[in-house]
Design a protein around this motif. Structure first.
Motif, PDB file in Angstrom:
ATOM      1  N   ALA A   1       0.827  -1.206   0.000  1.00  0.00           N
ATOM      2  CA  ALA A   1       0.000   0.000   0.000  1.00  0.00           C
ATOM      3  C   ALA A   1       0.864   1.259   0.000  1.00  0.00           C
ATOM      4  CB  ALA A   1      -0.924   0.005   1.221  1.00  0.00           C
ATOM      5  N   LEU A   2       2.027   1.182   0.649  1.00  0.00           N
ATOM      6  CA  LEU A   2       2.924   2.338   0.694  1.00  0.00           C
ATOM      7  C   LEU A   2       3.454   2.673  -0.698  1.00  0.00           C
ATOM      8  CD1 LEU A   2       4.203   4.376   2.646  1.00  0.00           C
ATOM      9  CD2 LEU A   2       6.167   2.832   2.847  1.00  0.00           C
ATOM     10  N   LEU A   3       3.714   1.665  -1.503  1.00  0.00           N
ATOM     11  CA  LEU A   3       4.185   1.901  -2.872  1.00  0.00           C
ATOM     12  C   LEU A   3       3.121   2.649  -3.667  1.00  0.00           C
ATOM     13  CD1 LEU A   3       6.308   1.482  -5.090  1.00  0.00           C
ATOM     14  CD2 LEU A   3       5.195  -0.701  -5.606  1.00  0.00           C
ATOM     15  N   TRP A   4       1.867   2.255  -3.491  1.00  0.00           N
ATOM     16  CA  TRP A   4       0.773   2.946  -4.190  1.00  0.00           C
ATOM     17  C   TRP A   4       0.715   4.417  -3.774  1.00  0.00           C
ATOM     18  CZ3 TRP A   4      -4.112   3.745  -1.265  1.00  0.00           C
ATOM     19  CH2 TRP A   4      -5.000   4.565  -1.979  1.00  0.00           C
ATOM     20  N   LEU A   5       0.762   4.687  -2.460  1.00  0.00           N
ATOM     21  CA  LEU A   5       0.676   6.062  -1.995  1.00  0.00           C
ATOM     22  C   LEU A   5       1.890   6.879  -2.425  1.00  0.00           C
ATOM     23  CD1 LEU A   5      -0.848   5.566   1.565  1.00  0.00           C
ATOM     24  CD2 LEU A   5      -1.923   6.634  -0.419  1.00  0.00           C
ATOM     25  N   GLN A   6       3.059   6.255  -2.453  1.00  0.00           N
ATOM     26  CA  GLN A   6       4.246   6.962  -2.928  1.00  0.00           C
ATOM     27  C   GLN A   6       4.078   7.368  -4.391  1.00  0.00           C
ATOM     28  OE1 GLN A   6       7.677   4.669  -3.814  1.00  0.00           O
ATOM     29  NE2 GLN A   6       9.132   6.327  -3.441  1.00  0.00           N
ATOM     30  N   ASN A   7       3.598   6.435  -5.208  1.00  0.00           N
ATOM     31  CA  ASN A   7       3.383   6.726  -6.629  1.00  0.00           C
ATOM     32  C   ASN A   7       2.339   7.820  -6.819  1.00  0.00           C
ATOM     33  OD1 ASN A   7       4.398   4.504  -9.003  1.00  0.00           O
ATOM     34  ND2 ASN A   7       4.810   3.997  -6.879  1.00  0.00           N
ATOM     35  N   PHE A   8       1.267   7.754  -6.038  1.00  0.00           N
ATOM     36  CA  PHE A   8       0.200   8.749  -6.160  1.00  0.00           C
ATOM     37  C   PHE A   8       0.706  10.142  -5.797  1.00  0.00           C
ATOM     38  CE2 PHE A   8      -3.444  10.869  -3.872  1.00  0.00           C
ATOM     39  CZ  PHE A   8      -4.046  11.350  -5.025  1.00  0.00           C
ATOM     40  N   LEU A   9       1.405  10.266  -4.662  1.00  0.00           N
ATOM     41  CA  LEU A   9       1.918  11.565  -4.238  1.00  0.00           C
ATOM     42  C   LEU A   9       2.966  12.090  -5.215  1.00  0.00           C
ATOM     43  CD1 LEU A   9       2.216  10.983  -0.382  1.00  0.00           C
ATOM     44  CD2 LEU A   9       0.442  12.260  -1.604  1.00  0.00           C
ATOM     45  N   GLN A  10       3.736  11.184  -5.796  1.00  0.00           N
ATOM     46  CA  GLN A  10       4.736  11.590  -6.778  1.00  0.00           C
ATOM     47  C   GLN A  10       4.069  12.186  -8.016  1.00  0.00           C
ATOM     48  OE1 GLN A  10       7.220   8.394  -8.292  1.00  0.00           O
ATOM     49  NE2 GLN A  10       8.917   9.809  -8.562  1.00  0.00           N
ATOM     50  N   GLU A  11       3.034  11.524  -8.522  1.00  0.00           N
ATOM     51  CA  GLU A  11       2.312  12.032  -9.683  1.00  0.00           C
ATOM     52  C   GLU A  11       1.575  13.323  -9.354  1.00  0.00           C
ATOM     53  OE1 GLU A  11       2.442  10.938 -12.767  1.00  0.00           O
ATOM     54  OE2 GLU A  11       3.864   9.375 -12.156  1.00  0.00           O
ATOM     55  N   LEU A  12       1.043  13.399  -8.161  1.00  0.00           N
ATOM     56  CA  LEU A  12       0.325  14.596  -7.737  1.00  0.00           C
ATOM     57  C   LEU A  12       1.275  15.791  -7.640  1.00  0.00           C
ATOM     58  CD1 LEU A  12      -2.627  15.254  -6.910  1.00  0.00           C
ATOM     59  CD2 LEU A  12      -1.915  14.970  -4.537  1.00  0.00           C
ATOM     60  N   GLY A  13       2.546  15.510  -7.360  1.00  0.00           N
ATOM     61  CA  GLY A  13       3.520  16.584  -7.222  1.00  0.00           C
ATOM     62  C   GLY A  13       4.134  17.044  -8.528  1.00  0.00           C
ATOM     63  N   LYS A  14       3.849  16.344  -9.611  1.00  0.00           N
ATOM     64  CA  LYS A  14       4.419  16.735 -10.903  1.00  0.00           C
ATOM     65  C   LYS A  14       3.691  17.944 -11.470  1.00  0.00           C
ATOM     66  CE  LYS A  14       6.160  12.216 -12.379  1.00  0.00           C
ATOM     67  NZ  LYS A  14       6.044  11.134 -13.383  1.00  0.00           N
ATOM     68  N   ASP A  15       4.466  18.881 -11.995  1.00  0.00           N
ATOM     69  CA  ASP A  15       3.873  20.052 -12.634  1.00  0.00           C
ATOM     70  C   ASP A  15       3.460  19.699 -14.054  1.00  0.00           C
ATOM     71  OD1 ASP A  15       2.978  22.615 -12.859  1.00  0.00           O
ATOM     72  OD2 ASP A  15       4.834  23.514 -12.104  1.00  0.00           O
ATOM     73  N   ALA A  16       2.560  20.478 -14.607  1.00  0.00           N
ATOM     74  CA  ALA A  16       2.099  20.217 -15.975  1.00  0.00           C
ATOM     75  C   ALA A  16       3.180  20.588 -16.975  1.00  0.00           C
ATOM     76  CB  ALA A  16       0.825  21.016 -16.254  1.00  0.00           C
ATOM     77  N   THR A  17       3.326  19.770 -18.010  1.00  0.00           N
ATOM     78  CA  THR A  17       4.250  20.106 -19.081  1.00  0.00           C
ATOM     79  C   THR A  17       3.650  21.200 -19.943  1.00  0.00           C
ATOM     80  OG1 THR A  17       3.309  18.356 -20.468  1.00  0.00           O
ATOM     81  CG2 THR A  17       5.225  17.794 -19.122  1.00  0.00           C
ATOM     82  N   GLU A  18       4.481  21.841 -20.721  1.00  0.00           N
ATOM     83  CA  GLU A  18       4.025  22.976 -21.530  1.00  0.00           C
ATOM     84  C   GLU A  18       2.906  22.552 -22.482  1.00  0.00           C
ATOM     85  OE1 GLU A  18       5.917  26.404 -24.481  1.00  0.00           O
ATOM     86  OE2 GLU A  18       7.206  24.919 -23.501  1.00  0.00           O
TER      87      GLU A  18
END
Length: 313
Positions: free
Chosen positions: A209-226
């Motif tokens: 479950a920790l791997l899932w939450l790590q992946n989710f927070l990582q994607e949530l922290g990515k800024d939008a590309t141009e």
């Protein structure tokens, strides 16, 4: 109207089942889980010390009026790694307490997932409490024996050494991930063929479950590309779940989880939850948390793999 009402009832029923099946645990084991009243005594490190950084990173903010605190989560995660390759259980479980609050803050649909996670942290805490009581009893029995007659009296040096070794092997059986693995293997508590409530099996479920939450927070922290828009948290949560935790779930549970993710709040709510105002600020904060999760996850992955525990039933 009647059809919609019945559909809503069916959805709620599915999500209730999902909450108890989430980490591939047995439903009857969930209800038999001991009381949540017990918790390991753990004093979190000073947030000022944890948030200070030789990289010049600003301290994380504490958000007034909410249960989940991103600063507390980071503090527990950074306190967990010990020595070169181990993880302390108390701060590790404390970080899960904070992640449970995070899930609960996302609303009742997503919050159902946290119930099964909380039952897992309780199992490990109950095992630790039981082992500690057994250690204390054996220590008292041993001390009593050494005080009975010259034939059983040990020298002060030997007695101290004996107590030290016993204290390490018994009282500290659930001090860290590796000491827990060693303790449970030596005491025959790990079953590689059927489901049990061992600490190792339970840790594996939390680990996934920790791997899932790590992946989710990582994607949530990515800024939008141009030229692109920021993607919705609901879509990101669904995709990260599908490539991580979903592999360990049945079709029924997967569909129930994806249904729950539809109720995920939008990005402005997450900004408030982690005490930031913009995506740029969220990126900085979440990257620090993701990095701390990654260090803990990597150490646990190695420990479980070394003992052939990545596929415990």
């Amino acid at each position: 109207m009647g059809v919609k009402f019945r559909a809503c009832v069916a959805i709620v029923f599915i999500l209730l089942l999902l909450g108890s099946m989430w980490l591939h645990g047995n439903l009857e084991q969930h209800w038999d889980t001991c009381s949540l009243a017990y918790s390991l005594k753990y004093k979190p490190p000073s947030l000022a010390l944890v948030n200070s950084s030789d990289k010049g990173e600003a301290p994380l903010r504490v958000c007034p009026g909410q249960r989940f605190q991103i600063a507390d989560l980071l503090a527990h995660l950074q306190a967990a790694p010990v020595s070169a390759n181990d993880v302390l259980l108390k701060p590790y479980l404390a970080s899960w307490d904070e992640l449970i609050r995070f899930l609960e803050a996302l609303g009742p649909m997503v919050g159902l997932i946290s119930q099964e996670i909380e039952s897992k942290t309780t199992i490990i805490r109950d095992l630790a409490q039981k082992a500690e009581k057994e250690a204390e009893k054996k220590m008292k029995d041993s001390k009593r024996m050494t005080q009975q007659g010259d034939t059983v009296i040990l020298s002060s040096h030997n007695r101290s050494s004996s107590y030290s070794e016993m204290n390490h092997s018994l009282s500290f059986g659930y001090t860290s991930v590796r000491s827990m693995i060693k303790w449970e293997l030596e005491n025959g508590l790990v079953d590689f063929h059927q489901q049990t409530n061992s600490g190792c099996r339970t840790l594996l479920r939390l680990h996934r479950a920790l791997l899932w939450l790590q992946n989710f927070l990582q994607e949530l922290g990515k800024d939008a590309t141009e030229g692109e828009r920021l993607r919705s948290p609901s879509d990101l949560c669904k995709e990260t779940y599908q490539r991580t935790l979903a592999h360990h779930h049945t079709w029924f549970v997967r569909k129930g989880a994806e249904l729950a993710f539809l109720a995920m709040p939008e990005r402005p709510y997450f900004y408030k939850l982690v005490c930031v105002g913009t995506q740029a600020e969220a990126t900085v904060v979440l990257n620090r948390v993701v990095s701390a999760i990654g260090e803990v996850y990597k150490r646990n992955e190695v420990a479980l793999k070394e003992h052939g525990m990545l596929d415990l039933p």
